[in-house]
Scaffold this motif. Structure first.
Motif, short mmCIF file in Angstrom:
data_model
loop_
_atom_site.label_atom_id
_atom_site.label_comp_id
_atom_site.label_asym_id
_atom_site.label_seq_id
_atom_site.Cartn_x
_atom_site.Cartn_y
_atom_site.Cartn_z
N ASP A 185 40.09 34.95 39.26
CA ASP A 185 39.33 34.22 40.25
C ASP A 185 39.21 32.87 40.04
O ASP A 185 39.54 31.92 41.02
CB ASP A 185 38.63 34.94 40.56
N GLY A 193 42.28 30.19 40.41
CA GLY A 193 43.36 30.51 41.51
C GLY A 193 41.71 29.81 42.57
O GLY A 193 42.63 28.52 42.98
N LYS A 194 41.18 29.73 42.48
CA LYS A 194 39.61 28.43 42.83
C LYS A 194 40.01 27.31 42.72
O LYS A 194 39.40 26.56 43.57
CB LYS A 194 38.80 29.35 43.47
N CYS A 231 44.44 34.73 44.60
CA CYS A 231 44.63 33.42 44.30
C CYS A 231 45.32 32.87 44.89
O CYS A 231 44.92 31.58 45.52
CB CYS A 231 44.90 33.57 43.09
#
Length: 524
Positions: free
Chosen positions: A289, A292-293, A321
């Protein structure tokens, strides 16, 4: 064949039972040991029954057989009741726990002790019934167990789970002796109801702190959107010598992801590796997470691929993601792999999938997946799914289909739905529907100056000057304020937030001086 042979003369029966339990790996083994004890005339011996019940419930996770052993006893003692209630509470099986507690009260002997009530109160919380908590509290007071710290802390925690912080605080203030568990229970209650200011103040008053108390304040900040504060508490925790665990790491990774702090996120990843923090699914999903962000799709994909046991959260994190970073095709490919080899899909899976379609402009695919969600997978659309599909259709200018879905919604449209419609209308110049959307947004948030300004601008574009005046008058009467723009930047592992017209930033004076210098250079 595994068997319980006759005990050696030099070894007591209790020692032999403990040794045999250590070798048990199946229910069949346990039954052989139970038969051995029955043959020796110990079928009703509480000590051995307690060991069998605990082993069946905890080691074998077979509560049904544990309850059969319990029910075979003529008069189970309080330790056996505690063992069964603890097992039910850990499942959680609140109905079974409360039924057993009621049976204990009917039998009258033995009566509940200070270890029974915490299990019962947890079951009450799981049932989401405040009246049960109040009823147990009344019985606790009548039987004199309200003076025990473990019972007081359990009551405090139970009330806080029902957002009754007044009752929780009264219990806390009345405790003659408070330990770190009671402090943490109250702190967690404040964070649960969104009173994060009180939680942080309480944390500052704590005479001692352990890892769960640090986790409570860090997770509380993260859950309430105070991501910078969560990162700051994590840094303090490490500096003060407390050792973060999986929960701490998951929370701070979430905060890093929301703030876009890739550098700090990498540092946390390194900390996990160097300090041998167990690479649990929670940590792995937190890393996916976070990367991905923060734009690290390759790193997130590598972590996902390296997972030997991909759970539902892992797949959902990876799809979300890829969707977030605009890799719509890869997100859909991952979804298809999940359909074939992964766990059963849930509502979160489809939020990520619909977001991928929205980011990629895949309108027909998005509509197909939206219909498949409730037709094939029997998942009822939530407001998040409606927000995604309305955004997708509005961006594509397919407003008739969007409004058909809005009219068929089983739940009331929220700001995201009407906001998506408004945004699409402004892109495609659909003024009538834009006006309707802005009015709906203003109904939902009447004190929002942002929506009022949008509506006034729409009226001015249409030449409806009388309506412009009405909206501006309404905004003036309500005293609504437009939310200032906000941005942040990471410098030396610290996040600096800036607001439009900001004067409270500690370096505001120097910033404005530099801006004036830059403005002067541009004019020159």
């Amino acid at each position: 064949m595994w068997c319980a042979s006759t005990p050696q003369p030099t070894v007591t029966l209790n020692e032999r039972v403990v040794s045999l339990l250590g070798k048990c790996t199946t229910l069949s083994h346990l039954k052989q040991l139970q038969a051995f004890l029955l043959a020796l005339g110990h079928g009703q011996t509480q000590l051995y029954a307690f060991k069998l019940v605990r082993f069946s419930a905890l080691a074998l996770a077979d509560l049904t057989y544990a309850r059969l052993i319990f029910d075979s006893l003529a008069s189970p003692n309080v330790f056996l009741y505690t063992a069964m209630l603890t097992a039910y509470a850990s499942r959680p099986d609140s109905h079974a726990a409360l039924r057993l507690f009621a049976l204990m009260l009917r039998r009258a002997r033995p009566g509940p002790n200070e270890f029974i009530y915490p299990c019962v109160l947890k079951a009450c919380s799981d049932r989401a019934d405040l009246r049960l908590v109040e009823s147990v509290h009344s019985r606790v007071a009548k039987t004199g167990f309200d003076g025990y710290g473990v019972v007081q802390t359990s009551l405090l925690d139970a009330y806080s789970r029902f957002s009754d912080m007044a009752a929780a605080r009264a219990l806390f203030d009345g405790m003659p002796q408070r330990n770190v568990v009671s402090w943490t229970a109250l702190l967690s209650g404040y964070t649960r109801v969104g009173q994060i200011g009180k939680a942080i103040a309480l944390f500052g008053e704590m005479p001692e702190r352990d890892v769960p108390s640090w986790n409570a304040v860090i997770s509380g900040c993260t859950q309430n959107g105070l991501f910078s504060e969560a990162v700051s508490f994590f840094c303090r925790m490490v500096l003060e010598g407390a050792r973060p665990n999986q929960t701490t790491v998951s929370c701070v990774l979430s905060a890093c992801g929301h703030l876009g702090m890739l550098r700090l996120g990498r540092s946390v990843h390194g900390y996990v590796y160097k300090n041998h923090i167990e690479h649990s699914p929670f940590v792995a999903n937190g890393l996916i997470d976070m990367y991905g962000k923060c734009g690290g799709v390759k790193k997130a994909s590598w972590i996902f691929s390296a997972l030997t046991d991909k759970n539902l959260m892992s797949w959902n994190s990876m799809i979300n993601c890829l969707a977030l970073q605009g890799h719509s095709g890869l997100a859909i490919t991952t979804f298809k792999k999940m359909e074939l080899t992964g766990p059963e899909l849930d509502e979160v899976t489809f939020v990520g999938l619909l977001n991928a379609c929205a980011h990629g402009g895949l309108v027909d695919e998005g509509l197909s997946y939206f219909r498949s969600m409730f037709q094939d997978y029997k998942i009822d659309p939530k407001i998040e799914h409606y927000g995604c599909i309305i955004d997708l259709l509005s961006r594509a200018g397919r407003f008739d289909e969007a409004m058909d879905i809005v009219r068929d919604m089983r739940i009331e449209p929220d700001e995201v739905v009407w906001g998506s419609l408004l945004n699409g209308c402004r892109i495609h110049g659909i003024r009538d529907l834009a006006e309707l959307s802005a009015k709906k947004l203003l109904e939902i948030e009447p004190n929002s100056a942002d929506y009022g300004v949008m509506l006034a601008n729409l009226y001015s574009e249409c030449g409806k000057w009388e309506d412009v005046g009405k909206v501006r008058k309404m905004l003036k009467e309500l005293g609504g304020k437009k939310l200032p723009g906000c941005s942040w930047i990471e410098v030396e592992k610290k996040v600096h937030q800036f607001y439009s017209g900001d004067t409270v930033h500690p370096e505001a004076e120097q910033i404005y001086e530099l801006l004036d210098e830059l403005a002067g250079l541009m004019e020159a």
